[in-house]
Design an enzyme around this catalytic site. Structure first.
Site, short mmCIF file in Angstrom:
data_model
loop_
_atom_site.label_atom_id
_atom_site.label_comp_id
_atom_site.label_asym_id
_atom_site.label_seq_id
_atom_site.Cartn_x
_atom_site.Cartn_y
_atom_site.Cartn_z
N ASN A 8 0.87 -1.18 0.00
CA ASN A 8 0.00 0.00 0.00
C ASN A 8 0.90 1.22 0.00
OD1 ASN A 8 -1.75 2.09 0.51
ND2 ASN A 8 -2.76 1.12 2.25
N ARG A 67 -2.57 -2.05 -3.51
CA ARG A 67 -3.76 -1.22 -3.33
C ARG A 67 -3.67 -0.06 -4.32
NH1 ARG A 67 -5.03 3.51 0.87
NH2 ARG A 67 -7.25 3.66 0.43
N HIS A 156 -12.89 2.99 -0.31
CA HIS A 156 -12.89 2.03 0.81
C HIS A 156 -13.55 0.71 0.41
CE1 HIS A 156 -12.80 5.49 4.01
NE2 HIS A 156 -11.57 5.02 3.81
N ARG A 217 -11.43 16.00 6.81
CA ARG A 217 -12.27 16.37 5.66
C ARG A 217 -13.68 16.70 6.12
NH1 ARG A 217 -10.87 11.00 2.94
NH2 ARG A 217 -8.65 11.23 2.53
N GLU A 360 -8.13 -4.72 5.37
CA GLU A 360 -8.02 -4.40 3.95
C GLU A 360 -6.86 -5.15 3.30
OE1 GLU A 360 -8.55 -0.29 5.43
OE2 GLU A 360 -9.28 0.12 3.40
#
Ligand code: ADP
Length: 374
Positions: A8, A67, A156, A217, A360
């Site tokens: 990743n 990823r 996601h 965010r 993940e």
């Protein structure tokens, strides 16, 4: 025995995990400060990956799973990397200017360092390609949207996929029969309505900025705020971009993006922290209601990621007052210091409220094996 290396790559960090066989983690780690002008910092992704690989048992590696954040509309499933796939990921850079270049760098470096080992790109967006046109279309001028790729892509995806699957397993029911709202609450946060294993609605859209309130965010807001800040406050667009992505959300409201610190400040009477918590939980509740309505029948609500797995106060507040919808959180179950996948609603509740740890990396490994060693 299969052996899959999952990478990743961010712009300044590289996370890796090596899996063997079914799920055993042989090694994992993170290399940070890539490209930073500091003593000891790796010069680039190539140096970072060489350093990471030096200590790993990579003989007989089955594949490398990468990823990749943005797969646009091109990628609906993981892809074995070849030159055409690399070019397609590069074409999507305008949609993910921070993420895709770093993901590409990781793939190119791994390809060079591990010649002959299949490289597989696993996309954050792919799980959401089951969204119907009605769910993925923004109500703006259709020709403009088409020309510039303005579309709800969602992110996601690997997390929503594994967590919805594990929710069905936890409930002992076939995935195809279970409707779930998954709430991935980490630094980034998104909600997803999953109907029998298929994503039918999700809160992040063209970019990861939309939807829930996040660490830094804003999530949803009136787009006119951007025009207002530009025209009235005179802020350049780049600064507004930075404001909404890096100086908003919990950080913007209370000065901290870390939920642990926010909860501690709220407990000690900090008004800004209390308001940020309310705004954060209220947004989650709104999405749960909206997705319940979209699904028509809701079997489970599942919390995951750093905040979802570890903050009982958020879970309780986000779902408070929804008894009439069959949504109840049992306070004792919710507060239990459990770590694994678990149900936190009362046994007879119509909607099972669950906590399911996400993984993940393992999902990327699983999907990688799915294409190279099916
Ligand atoms: P990322 O999106 O970077 O993978 P994580 O899923 O690790 O993020 O989530 C990070 C968030 O989880 C942070 O806001 C952190 O404060 C929160 N978190 C981690 N542990 C706890 C805890 N015990 N209680 C409350 N929040 C927690």
């Amino acid at each position: 025995m299969t052996r899959v290396l999952v990478l990743n790559c961010g712009s300044s960090s590289l996370k890796y995990r090596l899996f063997e066989g079914d799920a055993a983690v042989v090694a994992s780690g993170i290399v940070e400060r890539i490209g930073e002008d500091e003593p000891g910092a790796p010069r680039d992704h190539a140096e970072a990956l060489s350093t990471a690989m030096a200590g790993l048992p990579l003989e007989g590696l089955t594949a490398v799973g990468h990823r990749v954040v943005h797969g646009g509309l091109t990628f609906t499933a993981p892809a074995v990397v070849d030159d055409a796939v690399l070019a397609a990921i590069a074409e999507l850079v305008p949609l993910a200017p921070l993420h895709n270049p770093a993901n590409l760098a990781g793939i190119e470096v791994a390809r060079a360092l591990l010649p002959g080992v299949p490289q597989v790109a696993v996309f954050d967006t792919a799980f959401h390609r089951t969204l119907s046109p009605a769910a993925s279309t923004y109500a703006i001028d259709a020709a403009t949207a088409e020309r510039y790729g303005i579309h709800r892509y969602g992110f996601h995806g690997t997390s929503h996929a594994i967590v919805s699957r594990r929710t069905a397993a936890l409930l002992g029911r076939p995935l195809a029969e279970v409707n779930t709202v998954t709430l991935h609450l980490g630094n980034g946060a998104s909600a997803c309505a999953v109907e029998g294993g298929r994503s039918v609605a999700t809160s992040m859209g063209l970019s990861p900025l939309e939807g829930l309130v996040m660490g830094t965010r804003s999530g949803d807001l009136d787009p006119a705020i951007i025009f207002h800040l530009h025209r009235v406050a005179g802020l350049p667009l780049g600064e507004i971009d930075d404001l909404l992505n890096r100086r908003s959300g919990l950080a913007g409201l209370a000065g901290v993006n870390d939920m642990r610190t926010l909860l501690a400040r709220r407990a000690s009477g900090d008004g800004a922290a209390a308001l940020a918590f309310e705004v954060y939980c209220r947004r989650i509740r709104s999405y749960v209601g909206a997705y319940y309505a979209q699904l028509g029948r809701l079997d489970a609500i599942t919390f995951t990621a750093g905040v979802g797995e570890n903050a009982p106060a958020v879970r309780a507040a986000a779902l408070a007052g929804l008894d009439r919808l069959g949504i109840v959180v049992d306070p004792v179950r919710n507060d239990a210091p459990d770590r694994g996948a678990r149900v936190i609603s009362p046994p007879d509740a119509p909607v099972a409220v669950c906590v399911v740890p996400t993984d993940e990396e393992w999902e990327i490994a699983r999907q990688t094996l799915g294409v190279v060693a099916p």
